[in-house]
Design a protein around this motif. Structure first.
Motif, short mmCIF file in Angstrom:
data_model
loop_
_atom_site.label_atom_id
_atom_site.label_comp_id
_atom_site.label_asym_id
_atom_site.label_seq_id
_atom_site.Cartn_x
_atom_site.Cartn_y
_atom_site.Cartn_z
N VAL A 73 35.41 69.62 19.39
CA VAL A 73 35.65 69.55 20.83
C VAL A 73 36.24 70.82 21.40
O VAL A 73 36.39 70.95 22.63
N LYS A 74 36.58 71.76 20.54
CA LYS A 74 37.22 72.99 20.99
C LYS A 74 36.35 73.71 22.02
O LYS A 74 35.14 73.86 21.83
N GLY A 75 36.97 74.12 23.12
CA GLY A 75 36.23 74.80 24.17
C GLY A 75 35.62 73.86 25.20
O GLY A 75 35.16 74.30 26.26
N ARG A 76 35.62 72.57 24.91
CA ARG A 76 35.03 71.60 25.84
C ARG A 76 36.08 70.63 26.38
O ARG A 76 35.97 70.17 27.52
N PHE A 77 37.07 70.28 25.55
CA PHE A 77 38.10 69.32 25.93
C PHE A 77 39.41 70.05 26.16
O PHE A 77 39.71 71.04 25.50
N THR A 78 40.22 69.50 27.07
CA THR A 78 41.55 70.03 27.34
C THR A 78 42.55 68.89 27.42
O THR A 78 42.38 67.97 28.22
N ILE A 79 43.57 68.97 26.58
CA ILE A 79 44.64 67.99 26.61
C ILE A 79 45.80 68.54 27.44
O ILE A 79 46.11 69.74 27.39
N SER A 80 46.43 67.67 28.20
CA SER A 80 47.59 68.08 29.00
C SER A 80 48.54 66.89 29.12
O SER A 80 48.21 65.77 28.74
N ARG A 81 49.72 67.16 29.66
CA ARG A 81 50.71 66.11 29.78
C ARG A 81 51.49 66.26 31.07
O ARG A 81 51.67 67.37 31.58
N ASP A 82 51.99 65.13 31.57
CA ASP A 82 52.88 65.11 32.72
C ASP A 82 54.09 64.28 32.32
O ASP A 82 54.04 63.04 32.33
N ASN A 83 55.17 64.95 31.96
CA ASN A 83 56.35 64.25 31.46
C ASN A 83 56.98 63.35 32.53
O ASN A 83 57.58 62.33 32.21
N ALA A 84 56.85 63.73 33.78
CA ALA A 84 57.42 62.92 34.85
C ALA A 84 56.73 61.57 34.99
O ALA A 84 57.30 60.62 35.53
N LYS A 85 55.50 61.51 34.51
CA LYS A 85 54.72 60.27 34.61
C LYS A 85 54.48 59.61 33.26
O LYS A 85 53.73 58.63 33.18
N ASP A 86 55.09 60.15 32.19
CA ASP A 86 54.87 59.60 30.85
C ASP A 86 53.37 59.48 30.54
O ASP A 86 52.93 58.49 29.95
N THR A 87 52.64 60.50 30.91
CA THR A 87 51.18 60.43 30.83
C THR A 87 50.61 61.65 30.12
O THR A 87 51.06 62.78 30.35
N VAL A 88 49.63 61.40 29.27
CA VAL A 88 48.88 62.47 28.64
C VAL A 88 47.42 62.31 29.07
O VAL A 88 46.92 61.19 29.19
N TYR A 89 46.77 63.44 29.30
CA TYR A 89 45.40 63.45 29.80
C TYR A 89 44.46 64.11 28.79
O TYR A 89 44.87 64.92 27.97
#
Length: 115
Positions: free
Chosen positions: A63-79
């Motif tokens: 998935v490298k180069g196609r997927f991006t993981i991120s997080r929002d600590n204020a919302k307890d959410t990972v994308y």
């Protein structure tokens, strides 16, 4: 009790995009490293992407180069932003901690890539 709830899956054509979300409430979210996993029919669950508490990321070669993981600590959410999707990305996607002890696995969110 800590729960993970994944959402955002669906049916998409090859080359399309989806954005998955995972809320991990009550989990000391900000100090943990998190990950997305996927399980295709008849196959074992595999690690797709990880994100550390400092934001460092890692991806499987597939998935490298196609997927991006991120997080929002204020919302307890990972994308998980998934672009240029391929039929082989079809799977149920789960989120959980990057390493043990894992939380109870959620139901996941189904991603189906087909024309």
């Amino acid at each position: 009790q800590v729960q993970v709830v994944e959402s955002g899956g669906g049916l998409v054509q090859p080359g399309g995009s989806l954005r998955l979300s995972c809320v991990a409430s009550g989990s000391a979210f900000s100090i943990r490293a998190w990950a997305w996993y996927r399980q295709a029919p008849g196959k074992q669950r595999q690690l797709v992407a990880t994100i550390a508490s400092n934001g460092d990321t890692n991806y499987s070669d597939s998935v490298k180069g196609r997927f991006t993981i991120s997080r929002d600590n204020a919302k307890d959410t990972v994308y998980l932003q998934m672009n240029s999707l391929k039929p082989e990305d079809t799977a149920v996607y789960y989120c959980n901690r990057r390493s043990p002890p894992y939380l109870s696995w959620g139901q996941g969110t189904q991603v189906f890539v087909s024309s």
